[in-house]
Scaffold this active site. Structure first.
Site, PDB file in Angstrom:
ATOM      1  N   SER A  39       0.823  -1.197   0.000  1.00  9.85           N
ATOM      2  CA  SER A  39       0.000   0.000   0.000  1.00  9.85           C
ATOM      3  C   SER A  39       0.867   1.260   0.000  1.00  9.85           C
ATOM      4  O   SER A  39       1.752   1.405  -0.848  1.00  9.85           O
ATOM      5  CB  SER A  39      -0.951  -0.033   1.220  1.00  9.85           C
ATOM      6  OG  SER A  39      -1.921   0.974   1.147  1.00  9.85           O
ATOM      7  N   ASP A  55      -8.020  -4.760  -6.705  1.00  8.11           N
ATOM      8  CA  ASP A  55      -7.447  -3.850  -5.704  1.00  8.11           C
ATOM      9  C   ASP A  55      -7.568  -2.404  -6.185  1.00  8.11           C
ATOM     10  O   ASP A  55      -7.067  -2.036  -7.252  1.00  8.11           O
ATOM     11  CB  ASP A  55      -5.978  -4.224  -5.479  1.00  8.11           C
ATOM     12  CG  ASP A  55      -5.296  -3.385  -4.409  1.00  8.11           C
ATOM     13  OD1 ASP A  55      -5.835  -2.345  -4.000  1.00  8.11           O
ATOM     14  OD2 ASP A  55      -4.185  -3.772  -3.996  1.00  8.11           O
ATOM     15  N   HIS A 110      -7.415  -5.228  -1.745  1.00 13.10           N
ATOM     16  CA  HIS A 110      -6.226  -4.471  -1.347  1.00 13.10           C
ATOM     17  C   HIS A 110      -5.676  -4.963  -0.010  1.00 13.10           C
ATOM     18  O   HIS A 110      -4.460  -5.031   0.180  1.00 13.10           O
ATOM     19  CB  HIS A 110      -6.560  -2.978  -1.234  1.00 13.10           C
ATOM     20  CG  HIS A 110      -5.393  -2.153  -0.779  1.00 13.10           C
ATOM     21  ND1 HIS A 110      -4.252  -1.992  -1.532  1.00 13.10           N
ATOM     22  CD2 HIS A 110      -5.174  -1.463   0.377  1.00 13.10           C
ATOM     23  CE1 HIS A 110      -3.382  -1.237  -0.879  1.00 13.10           C
ATOM     24  NE2 HIS A 110      -3.917  -0.906   0.284  1.00 13.10           N
TER      25      HIS A 110
END
Length: 296
Positions: free
Chosen positions: A164, A222, A279
């Site tokens: 991330s 994602d 994600h």
């Protein structure tokens, strides 16, 4: 004599290719991404990364974990990273923590975060938010740790990773240490997970030229790799995307898109890319929870 001359020309040309075209010698390995770099990325979510390191790597040594405020005006916005040594793997590790909570995810996605850009040392521009976060961690002690480890273990590779937000900082870290000649690009291995777009097209082009071993792993729909929207302020991904469509179980198929930084053959070809669940989950594990639990 003529045959000897032709052989000499061939050898010279071949050697030149090895030097000038290192990208052709990098190969993505699912096992390495799944079983080596992924635990290193997940460990950054733990208050004690050594727990994960000890569970997955023998003789691993945590050097230091750093926690800083991501940017001067942020609230509830702490960025974290650690450095470590893996003697058995002959690797120095730099790993960055991803988003802590959905509030920070929303703050990252806010347009103001991406509209404000800063010049990058290797070329192009990057999100000022990401650049400031990396620079703050680097100057808070990471620089000293990395330099000391490289000085002590000059033959070791440098492995850089993150999930991330951590993926963007990892991307910048790999670029930074090559641009500053701390190590050469052939000694750097970068794998990120769910990385958002980090910089402009010139940044992506410069990044591509710095190192051969650079992979952005993307899980199905994602949402984060598609933030900000393609074209906004000229943001573009660098190479190379590794796309797992739907399943990320052991043995799952994947596609490596290295011919273009943004390829419709990978996640860009999906009509809907808005999954927060995809994600948060990579290789069937909730990344942050698995890291917090010691990678067990």
């Amino acid at each position: 004599m003529r045959s000897f001359t032709l052989l000499l020309i061939f050898l010279t040309y071949s050697q030149a290719r090895v030097i000038l075209d290192p990208i052709s010698f990098a190969t993505y390995d699912d096992g390495v991404a799944r079983n080596t770099f992924f635990p290193l990325a997940a460990a950054a979510y733990s208050s004690n990364p050594q727990t994960c390191l000890s569970a997955k790597f023998t003789n691993s040594q945590l050097r230091r974990q750093l926690n800083v405020q991501c940017d001067a005006g942020g609230k509830n916005d702490i960025c974290s990273a650690y450095t470590a040594l893996l003697p058995d793997n002959k690797a120095i590790v730099i790993s960055f923590r991803g988003t802590q909570g959905f509030l920070q995810l929303l703050e990252e996605a806010d347009k103001s975060v991406f509209q404000s850009q800063s010049q990058w040392i290797a070329g192009g521009k990057v999100s000022k938010y990401f650049g400031d976060a990396f620079n703050t961690l680097w100057n808070a002690g990471m620089k000293d740790d990395v330099n000391n480890l490289i000085h002590k273990y000059p033959t070791f590779e440098v492995w850089v990773t993150g999930h991330s937000l951590g993926g963007s900082m990892a991307s910048l870290a790999a670029s930074y240490i090559v641009a500053n000649k701390i190590v050469t690009g052939d000694k750097v291995k970068l794998i990120t997970y769910g990385q958002p777009r980090t910089g402009t097209t010139p940044f992506a082009v410069a990044h591509d030229a710095q190192m051969a071993y650079s992979y952005r792993v993307t899980h199905n729909r994602d949402i984060v790799p598609h933030i900000p929207n393609e074209g906004m302020e000229d943001y573009k991904h660098h190479k190379a995307e590794v796309f797992y469509k739907e399943s990320m179980k052991a043995g799952a198929t994947f596609k490596v898109c290295s011919s273009a930084d943004e390829s419709n053959d990978c996640s860009n070809g999906l009509l809907i890319t808005a999954s927060v669940s995809d994600h948060l989950t990579y290789f069937t594990k909730d990344v942050s929870q698995w890291g917090e639990a010691g990678c067990n």
